[in-house]
Scaffold this motif. Structure first.
Motif, PDB file in Angstrom:
ATOM      1  N   VAL A  57       0.846  -1.200   0.000  1.00 35.67           N
ATOM      2  CA  VAL A  57       0.000   0.000   0.000  1.00 35.67           C
ATOM      3  C   VAL A  57       0.879   1.247   0.000  1.00 35.67           C
ATOM      4  O   VAL A  57       0.683   2.184  -0.788  1.00 35.67           O
ATOM      5  CB  VAL A  57      -0.951   0.011   1.220  1.00 35.67           C
ATOM      6  N   VAL A  58       1.883   1.243   0.881  1.00 33.00           N
ATOM      7  CA  VAL A  58       2.772   2.400   0.980  1.00 33.00           C
ATOM      8  C   VAL A  58       3.552   2.595  -0.323  1.00 33.00           C
ATOM      9  O   VAL A  58       3.689   3.715  -0.824  1.00 33.00           O
ATOM     10  CB  VAL A  58       3.734   2.226   2.175  1.00 33.00           C
ATOM     11  N   LEU A  59       4.036   1.494  -0.898  1.00 35.37           N
ATOM     12  CA  LEU A  59       4.822   1.601  -2.135  1.00 35.37           C
ATOM     13  C   LEU A  59       3.981   2.165  -3.277  1.00 35.37           C
ATOM     14  O   LEU A  59       4.404   3.087  -3.980  1.00 35.37           O
ATOM     15  CB  LEU A  59       5.383   0.232  -2.521  1.00 35.37           C
ATOM     16  N   ILE A  60       2.779   1.628  -3.414  1.00 34.98           N
ATOM     17  CA  ILE A  60       1.921   2.100  -4.500  1.00 34.98           C
ATOM     18  C   ILE A  60       1.577   3.570  -4.293  1.00 34.98           C
ATOM     19  O   ILE A  60       1.669   4.398  -5.211  1.00 34.98           O
ATOM     20  CB  ILE A  60       0.630   1.245  -4.588  1.00 34.98           C
ATOM     21  N   ALA A  61       1.208   3.921  -3.037  1.00 30.57           N
ATOM     22  CA  ALA A  61       0.826   5.307  -2.755  1.00 30.57           C
ATOM     23  C   ALA A  61       1.980   6.247  -3.052  1.00 30.57           C
ATOM     24  O   ALA A  61       1.805   7.282  -3.713  1.00 30.57           O
ATOM     25  CB  ALA A  61       0.395   5.435  -1.293  1.00 30.57           C
ATOM     26  N   SER A  62       3.187   5.886  -2.607  1.00 27.18           N
ATOM     27  CA  SER A  62       4.315   6.794  -2.808  1.00 27.18           C
ATOM     28  C   SER A  62       4.648   6.914  -4.293  1.00 27.18           C
ATOM     29  O   SER A  62       4.990   7.995  -4.788  1.00 27.18           O
ATOM     30  CB  SER A  62       5.531   6.322  -2.018  1.00 27.18           C
ATOM     31  N   THR A 122       3.623  14.855   0.871  1.00 24.50           N
ATOM     32  CA  THR A 122       2.474  13.989   0.569  1.00 24.50           C
ATOM     33  C   THR A 122       2.749  12.547   0.989  1.00 24.50           C
ATOM     34  O   THR A 122       1.864  11.870   1.525  1.00 24.50           O
ATOM     35  CB  THR A 122       2.122  14.015  -0.934  1.00 24.50           C
ATOM     36  N   VAL A 123       3.989  12.086   0.799  1.00 26.28           N
ATOM     37  CA  VAL A 123       4.299  10.714   1.187  1.00 26.28           C
ATOM     38  C   VAL A 123       4.244  10.571   2.710  1.00 26.28           C
ATOM     39  O   VAL A 123       3.706   9.587   3.238  1.00 26.28           O
ATOM     40  CB  VAL A 123       5.682  10.284   0.631  1.00 26.28           C
ATOM     41  N   VAL A 124       4.755  11.578   3.430  1.00 25.61           N
ATOM     42  CA  VAL A 124       4.719  11.494   4.897  1.00 25.61           C
ATOM     43  C   VAL A 124       3.270  11.470   5.407  1.00 25.61           C
ATOM     44  O   VAL A 124       2.911  10.657   6.256  1.00 25.61           O
ATOM     45  CB  VAL A 124       5.508  12.671   5.534  1.00 25.61           C
ATOM     46  N   THR A 125       2.431  12.345   4.868  1.00 24.07           N
ATOM     47  CA  THR A 125       1.031  12.331   5.333  1.00 24.07           C
ATOM     48  C   THR A 125       0.350  11.015   4.950  1.00 24.07           C
ATOM     49  O   THR A 125      -0.440  10.477   5.725  1.00 24.07           O
ATOM     50  CB  THR A 125       0.230  13.512   4.753  1.00 24.07           C
ATOM     51  N   ALA A 126       0.704  10.477   3.779  1.00 23.76           N
ATOM     52  CA  ALA A 126       0.143   9.172   3.397  1.00 23.76           C
ATOM     53  C   ALA A 126       0.587   8.103   4.387  1.00 23.76           C
ATOM     54  O   ALA A 126      -0.194   7.242   4.789  1.00 23.76           O
ATOM     55  CB  ALA A 126       0.573   8.806   1.983  1.00 23.76           C
ATOM     56  N   LEU A 127       1.864   8.190   4.805  1.00 20.28           N
ATOM     57  CA  LEU A 127       2.377   7.222   5.781  1.00 20.28           C
ATOM     58  C   LEU A 127       1.574   7.278   7.080  1.00 20.28           C
ATOM     59  O   LEU A 127       1.263   6.249   7.680  1.00 20.28           O
ATOM     60  CB  LEU A 127       3.851   7.500   6.086  1.00 20.28           C
ATOM     61  N   PHE A 128       1.250   8.499   7.498  1.00 18.33           N
ATOM     62  CA  PHE A 128       0.471   8.619   8.736  1.00 18.33           C
ATOM     63  C   PHE A 128      -0.913   8.000   8.580  1.00 18.33           C
ATOM     64  O   PHE A 128      -1.407   7.332   9.483  1.00 18.33           O
ATOM     65  CB  PHE A 128       0.364  10.089   9.159  1.00 18.33           C
ATOM     66  N   ILE A 129      -1.527   8.227   7.434  1.00  9.70           N
ATOM     67  CA  ILE A 129      -2.865   7.660   7.231  1.00  9.70           C
ATOM     68  C   ILE A 129      -2.801   6.141   7.251  1.00  9.70           C
ATOM     69  O   ILE A 129      -3.594   5.474   7.921  1.00  9.70           O
ATOM     70  CB  ILE A 129      -3.467   8.187   5.912  1.00  9.70           C
ATOM     71  N   VAL A 130      -1.792   5.589   6.567  1.00  9.10           N
ATOM     72  CA  VAL A 130      -1.647   4.135   6.556  1.00  9.10           C
ATOM     73  C   VAL A 130      -1.371   3.623   7.972  1.00  9.10           C
ATOM     74  O   VAL A 130      -1.971   2.647   8.440  1.00  9.10           O
ATOM     75  CB  VAL A 130      -0.515   3.723   5.589  1.00  9.10           C
TER      76      VAL A 130
END
Lengths: 336, 323
Positions: free
Chosen positions: B15-20, B295-303
């Motif tokens: 999930v993290v890889l795809i999002a980033s 954006t990647v950091v905020t995505a990390l927090f959501i995940v």
């Protein structure tokens, strides 16, 4: 019946729920008594007021319910009692076993914790003594490996096991009266027999009285001393179990008995079971006269049955019926 | 429980890889790190040199792989706006946002649980209706409006009304001057932004908690507990709240995760140099390097908070642990 004072007396109990269409009479003028060590069966179809009656006894109905009449336990009035004092009676003197133990047990706590809570709410007890008591109770209801089982959650139990755990919880304080609301309904027949056997064992040991609420006449025949039949919130017949089965004095009871499948009789005609035609009446808009008359094969239309509400009266020694024509002999044979 | 946890953690990696990857592509497609250089009329040779230095001449997948390797090692590049390392900028901004979130959530959770439980236990009481009304008003108060109103009527106007020396509540930053740490000054700075960010959260969580509690209070095991003679208060807290918290905790975890990148307006209004402000400023400056990392950091927090929600669900509900 013994000459002892009754344990529980219910007099003219009525329960109404306000609805948009008017008051719903869930229980209408019900009176009965339970003697010490006796087993009373309450029978009726869904919505006949069996459960509401038992909930009213313990003050467990929602606050919007309007309850009138009297409920006395060992002479103490329960209906007017403050919540604080009722809490001391619930679970200690009068305990309940509920139907469907999966939803009746809290999913977040282990079975052992929930049984322990029933003990600690009413007793000061040390940790070790408590653990011993929980194991003892689980053993009493026939749960193997009680130490391990106590650590498990309700969802890890089978249906029959959960019902036993529920019973273990209810007898934690050796109550004088046990009210079992459809205790075997969710179980298959062999498990039913086992659970009923547990009740028998408990009654021998603790000498408590039991009210067993069920729609299953077979269960009643097996365990009850006396039986009360309810229809549409009213009691229609109250008799010893033998009288009820062999000397039926109400057409509704007769209909129920005739609907039981029997091995010793070939179904005649279309190979069908007997059924009581029609639907149970609305509890808001009751039929005039006897509320069973629209479905009653014996009803005299235009006569007493449609005009006058039948009183519950003694038709034989210890045998009450609310039928105008109870003196005419009703029997299983006649109806089927 | 451990295998449940293990599986759940493994599941977040793709999930993290795809999002980033998606975020990287989108930012690359939207912003040109050499835009500033172009607009300063540099010759095409120097633009090409800069492109080569940043690796922009290579295929985007190669760029992503390169970026990911550095990102994992803490080398998040250099801001095109301030020439600072991005890692330090985000760490600093994050600290401000974390403070806002911490106090905001503490307040929201306390108030919502209390209000929700009260409203459920005393359903249709005057106070329940009051809370319900306030919740609907609260839901209708967007931070950009409520924040400004709060500044006007809780900070600026009271000075005139009561002839004060200075406002009771400050509305710029989290400390004044060289003050640091947890003190009265900090509280006076925190009050308004925390209030602004909690209004809508409290409104929605308290409704949620009320519904969950009502649901639980009608369940059979509550009746069982009462039939056992358990005192009312204990029935409500031990049997009721314990079960009603399960859905709320899930919602909380998800909402908190979204807050790390979600305080853009609140932080801008109250001049707090947190994640929201950093995003806003970087966006205006077209600072692609910061935006990718942000954006990647905020995505990390959501995940991460999604993961936390799942784990907490398993901890609170023994039935989930089995699966």
């Amino acid at each position: 019946m013994t000459g002892l004072d009754p344990l529980l007396v219910v007099e003219h109990l009525s329960v109404e729920f306000p609805t948009d269409d008017g008051a719903l009479h869930a229980v209408d003028d019900v009176s009965f008594a339970v003697m010490p060590h006796e087993t009373l069966g309450i029978v009726g179809e869904s919505g006949s007021g069996k459960t509401v009656t038992s909930m009213a006894v313990l003050g467990l109905l929602p606050t919007r319910a309007r309850v009138s009449g009297a409920v006395r336990f060992r002479g103490q009035d329960l209906l007017g009692m403050r919540e604080k004092d009722l809490e001391k009676i619930r679970g200690a003197k009068i305990a309940m076993v509920f139907q469907d133990a999966l939803t009746a047990l809290n999913p977040a706590y282990t079975v052992g914790d929930q049984i322990a809570e029933a003990v600690t709410v009413h007793n000061q007890i040390g940790r070790d003594a408590l653990a011993t008591r929980v194991r003892e109770l689980l053993t009493l209801v026939g749960i193997p490996n009680p130490s391990e089982r106590a650590e498990q959650f309700p969802h890890e139990y089978s249906g029959g096991m959960r019902q036993r755990a529920m019973i273990a919880m209810s007898i934690a304080n050796d109550p004088d009266l046990l009210i079992a609301d459809e205790p075997t309904t969710a179980l298959d027949v062999t498990i039913q027999a086992q659970v009923l056997e547990v009740f028998g064992r408990i009654q021998e040991r603790t000498e408590s009285a039991i009210i067993i609420i069920t729609h299953d006449l077979g269960v009643v025949a097996g365990v009850a001393d006396r039986v009360m039949v309810m229809y549409s919130g009213q009691q229609v017949e109250l008799a010893s179990v033998d009288d009820l089965f062999y000397n039926t004095r109400h057409p509704y009871t007769a209909g129920l008995l005739a609907s039981l499948p029997r091995l010793d009789r070939r179904a005649d005609k279309a190979d069908r079971l007997h059924r009581i035609t029609g639907q149970p009446p609305s509890l808001v808009f009751r039929p005039s006269g006897c509320s069973f008359h629209p479905r009653c094969p014996e009803a005299r239309i235009g006569g007493l049955c449609t005009e006058v509400v039948p009183e519950l009266r003694e038709v034989a020694q210890g045998h009450l019926s609310a039928c105008h024509f109870a003196q005419d002999i009703f029997g299983v044979e006649r109806v089927s | 429980m451990l295998s449940f946890l293990g599986r759940r953690v493994l599941f977040t990696i793709p999930v993290v890889l795809i999002a980033s990857f998606v975020l990287f592509i989108f930012v690359r497609a939207t912003f040109d790190p050499t835009a500033q250089l172009r607009s300063s009329h540099a010759d095409s040779a120097s633009v090409a040199r800069e492109k080569e230095r940043l690796g922009l001449d290579r295929p985007v997948v190669v760029q992503y792989g390169d970026w990911l390797g550095k990102f994992v090692h803490g080398d998040w590049g250099q801001s095109e706006r301030t020439r600072e390392p991005v890692f330090g900028m985000i760490r600093r901004a994050l600290w401000y946002t974390v403070q806002l979130i911490f106090w905001g959530i503490l307040l929201s959770a306390t108030v919502s649980i209390f209000v929700g439980v009260y409203s459920a236990v005393k359903q249709y009481s005057p106070l329940d209706y009051t809370f319900t009304g306030l919740a609907f008003v609260g839901l209708a108060l967007p931070p950009f409006w409520f924040g400004l109103i709060a500044i006007e009527f809780l900070a600026v106007q009271p000075v005139n009304w009561f002839h004060l020396q200075e406002p009771i509540f400050s509305f710029v930053g989290l400390h004044s001057g060289d003050s640091t740490g947890f003190n009265l000054d900090y509280v006076r700075h925190l009050a308004l932004p925390v209030l602004t960010l909690t209004v809508q959260i409290i409104a929605s969580w308290s409704r949620f908690q009320r519904a969950a509690m009502l649901d639980v209070l009608q369940s059979d095991y509550i009746r069982t507990a009462r039939a056992k003679g358990v005192p009312r208060r204990q029935v409500i807290v031990k049997h009721g709240l314990r079960n009603a918290l399960i859905p709320l905790v899930t919602v909380m975890a998800l909402d908190i995760g979204a807050l790390f990148g979600g305080l853009i307006i609140t932080e801008t209004i109250f001049s707090i140099p947190g994640m929201g402000r950093l995003f806003y400023e970087s966006l205006l400056a077209g600072d692609a390097t910061v935006l990718v990392a942000w954006t990647v950091v905020t995505a990390l927090f959501i995940v991460a908070f999604n993961l936390l929600a799942d784990v907490l669900y398993g901890v609170l509900d023994p039935r989930v642990r089995m699966a």
